[in-house]
Design a protein around this motif. Structure first.
Motif, PDB file in Angstrom:
ATOM      1  N   THR A  77      -2.584  -3.886   0.051  1.00 20.88           N
ATOM      2  CA  THR A  77      -1.250  -3.444   0.431  1.00 20.88           C
ATOM      3  C   THR A  77      -0.659  -2.578  -0.681  1.00 20.88           C
ATOM      4  OG1 THR A  77      -0.927  -5.492   1.667  1.00 20.88           O
ATOM      5  CG2 THR A  77       1.036  -4.190   1.168  1.00 20.88           C
ATOM      6  N   LEU A  78      -0.080  -1.457  -0.310  1.00 26.37           N
ATOM      7  CA  LEU A  78       0.528  -0.540  -1.271  1.00 26.37           C
ATOM      8  C   LEU A  78       2.044  -0.747  -1.296  1.00 26.37           C
ATOM      9  CD1 LEU A  78      -1.441   2.677  -0.244  1.00 26.37           C
ATOM     10  CD2 LEU A  78      -1.802   1.329  -2.315  1.00 26.37           C
ATOM     11  N   PRO A  79       2.665  -0.635  -2.462  1.00 27.65           N
ATOM     12  CA  PRO A  79       4.128  -0.768  -2.550  1.00 27.65           C
ATOM     13  C   PRO A  79       4.836   0.336  -1.772  1.00 27.65           C
ATOM     14  CG  PRO A  79       3.108  -0.952  -4.718  1.00 27.65           C
ATOM     15  CD  PRO A  79       2.047  -0.453  -3.788  1.00 27.65           C
ATOM     16  N   ASN A  80       5.771  -0.058  -0.941  1.00 27.45           N
ATOM     17  CA  ASN A  80       6.473   0.915  -0.102  1.00 27.45           C
ATOM     18  C   ASN A  80       7.152   2.004  -0.920  1.00 27.45           C
ATOM     19  OD1 ASN A  80       5.801  -1.173   1.707  1.00 27.45           O
ATOM     20  ND2 ASN A  80       7.518  -0.672   3.030  1.00 27.45           N
ATOM     21  N   GLY A  81       7.823   1.599  -2.019  1.00 23.65           N
ATOM     22  CA  GLY A  81       8.565   2.572  -2.808  1.00 23.65           C
ATOM     23  C   GLY A  81       7.684   3.666  -3.376  1.00 23.65           C
ATOM     24  N   VAL A  82       6.500   3.291  -3.842  1.00 20.81           N
ATOM     25  CA  VAL A  82       5.591   4.272  -4.434  1.00 20.81           C
ATOM     26  C   VAL A  82       5.104   5.261  -3.386  1.00 20.81           C
ATOM     27  CG1 VAL A  82       3.354   4.574  -5.567  1.00 20.81           C
ATOM     28  CG2 VAL A  82       4.855   2.708  -6.262  1.00 20.81           C
ATOM     29  N   VAL A  83       4.679   4.741  -2.232  1.00 17.84           N
ATOM     30  CA  VAL A  83       4.166   5.615  -1.178  1.00 17.84           C
ATOM     31  C   VAL A  83       5.263   6.524  -0.637  1.00 17.84           C
ATOM     32  CG1 VAL A  83       3.075   5.696   1.094  1.00 17.84           C
ATOM     33  CG2 VAL A  83       2.374   3.953  -0.558  1.00 17.84           C
ATOM     34  N   GLU A  84       6.431   5.969  -0.400  1.00 23.87           N
ATOM     35  CA  GLU A  84       7.520   6.774   0.151  1.00 23.87           C
ATOM     36  C   GLU A  84       7.968   7.846  -0.829  1.00 23.87           C
ATOM     37  OE1 GLU A  84      10.239   3.712   1.125  1.00 23.87           O
ATOM     38  OE2 GLU A  84       9.134   3.086   2.933  1.00 23.87           O
ATOM     39  N   ALA A  85       7.905   7.561  -2.133  1.00 24.56           N
ATOM     40  CA  ALA A  85       8.245   8.575  -3.133  1.00 24.56           C
ATOM     41  C   ALA A  85       7.221   9.707  -3.104  1.00 24.56           C
ATOM     42  CB  ALA A  85       8.295   7.940  -4.522  1.00 24.56           C
ATOM     43  N   MET A  86       5.953   9.357  -2.937  1.00 23.58           N
ATOM     44  CA  MET A  86       4.915  10.376  -2.839  1.00 23.58           C
ATOM     45  C   MET A  86       5.099  11.238  -1.601  1.00 23.58           C
ATOM     46  SD  MET A  86       1.395   8.530  -4.022  1.00 23.58           S
ATOM     47  CE  MET A  86       0.542  10.064  -3.695  1.00 23.58           C
TER      48      MET A  86
END
Length: 351
Positions: free
Chosen positions: A202-211
């Motif tokens: 599972t990837l952290p939502n904040g990191v992916v959404e920032a990308m």
């Protein structure tokens, strides 16, 4: 540089009860998978099957719906290089290619190669900020990103109810520059779940959404405005003057290992690497190599460097160096060494 050791979220994974034959032919997915399609073909608690639509690479099945013609032609060029070694072709020259776009706006495509349902390998083709197509990564054999068994395991860990997901949810294949392959799982009334497509974590939502926001801000040019999408594909047996004259050297594979088994490399000095040669020297000295990115979360943690392959012009005036990362608890991926040099550093596993 931040050398934070990121141990994979799940070091021990359950083996999915999906037989090899169940997954054959299921490796090419549409951009968005409706959950009701998953549910209707959910044969058991350990199997996921999808009704898939694919674009074939042979002359009788050309389609620009899932991949522009220029992308299809570029893929055939890469396959020609991979199949240039007569003794180690592994079926690339006779493989059928299926194309799947990797999310809206990413200008990336997953290309799965197979022969009669048996996987040969995969390619991920990306259009860069200048609109030029590039081979972002590739792999040999049956393992590839976006494996349905990894998705199934992750959904089970999140206690995702397929019946609930079928009421307005969907799953998308996504790809973020330079090398993040992931699933996006949308549920009605719940947060989006991002799943690493190479290991099921599972990837952290904040990191992916920032990308994703950064990618949108960069406003990658549309493919149609920068690439010759009207170029027609020809038969593989026909003479094609527009195909670059290059080939791939044999693959060199190193023994697999887990970087978490010995953490001394964390305190060691990085190996100065500007090309493949320093890594080859370390392997000559019987040293295993770990790659650690500045932001390991995007790579699924520090990874073993498990091989390499060099692509060359016929006159050997130019070459592209690909390094294999992963292979222990994730898919072995051949990626440009220049990408890795920019994103992180290499360390001797047992200094």
């Amino acid at each position: 540089m931040n050398r934070n050791f990121h141990r994979p979220w799940h070091m021990i994974r359950r083996v999915a009860g999906v037989s090899a034959m169940c997954l054959l032919g299921l490796t090419t997915l549409s951009t968005s998978l409706q959950a009701e399609d998953i549910l209707s073909l959910h044969a058991s608690t350990t199997e996921l099957s999808f009704q898939l639509t694919t674009a074939r690479s042979d002359d009788s099945h050309l389609s620009g719906k899932l991949a522009p013609v220029a992308v299809q032609q570029f893929a055939l060029q890469q396959v020609k290089a991979l199949g240039s070694l007569q003794n180690t072709d592994q079926g690339w020259n006779s493989a059928q290619l299926d194309f799947s776009p990797l999310g809206p706006g990413t200008h990336s495509w997953l290309v799965n190669a197979h022969i009669d349902g048996s996987r040969v390998g995969y390619l991920i083709i990306t259009a860069n900020l200048k609109g030029k197509l590039q081979l972002s990564e590739y792999g040999q054999g049956e393992h590839n990103p976006y494996d349905l068994s990894l998705l199934q395991q992750s959904l089970q860990r999140h206690h995702v109810d397929l019946k609930e997901l079928s009421r307005g949810g969907n799953i998308q294949l996504r790809y973020a520059f330079p090398l993040l392959a992931y699933w996006q799982v949308e549920q009605s009334g719940a947060d989006i779940i991002y799943i690493d497509a190479t290991n099921g974590d599972t990837l952290p939502n904040g990191v992916v959404e920032a990308m994703e926001r950064k990618s949108q801000d960069e406003q990658t040019p549309t493919l149609s405005s920068t690439l010759p999408v009207t170029v027609q594909l020809q038969s593989r047996s026909a003479e094609r003057s527009n195909v670059p004259s290059f080939s791939a050297d044999p693959i060199y594979v190193q023994p697999d290992f887990d970087p978490a088994d010995n953490l001394l490399w964390i305190t060691s000095k990085a190996v100065p690497v500007t090309s493949l040669q320093p890594l080859i020297q370390q392997w000559t000295n019987q040293q295993a190599i770990v790659f650690s990115a500045d932001d390991n979360i995007l790579y699924g943690g520090p990874l073993p460097v498990s091989g390499y392959q060099v692509w060359r012009n016929d006159d050997r005036s130019e070459q592209i160096e690909y390094v294999a990362i992963g292979g222990h608890s994730s898919v072995r991926r051949f990626v440009p060494i220049d990408t890795l040099i920019e994103d992180g550093h290499f360390y001797i596993f047992k200094p």
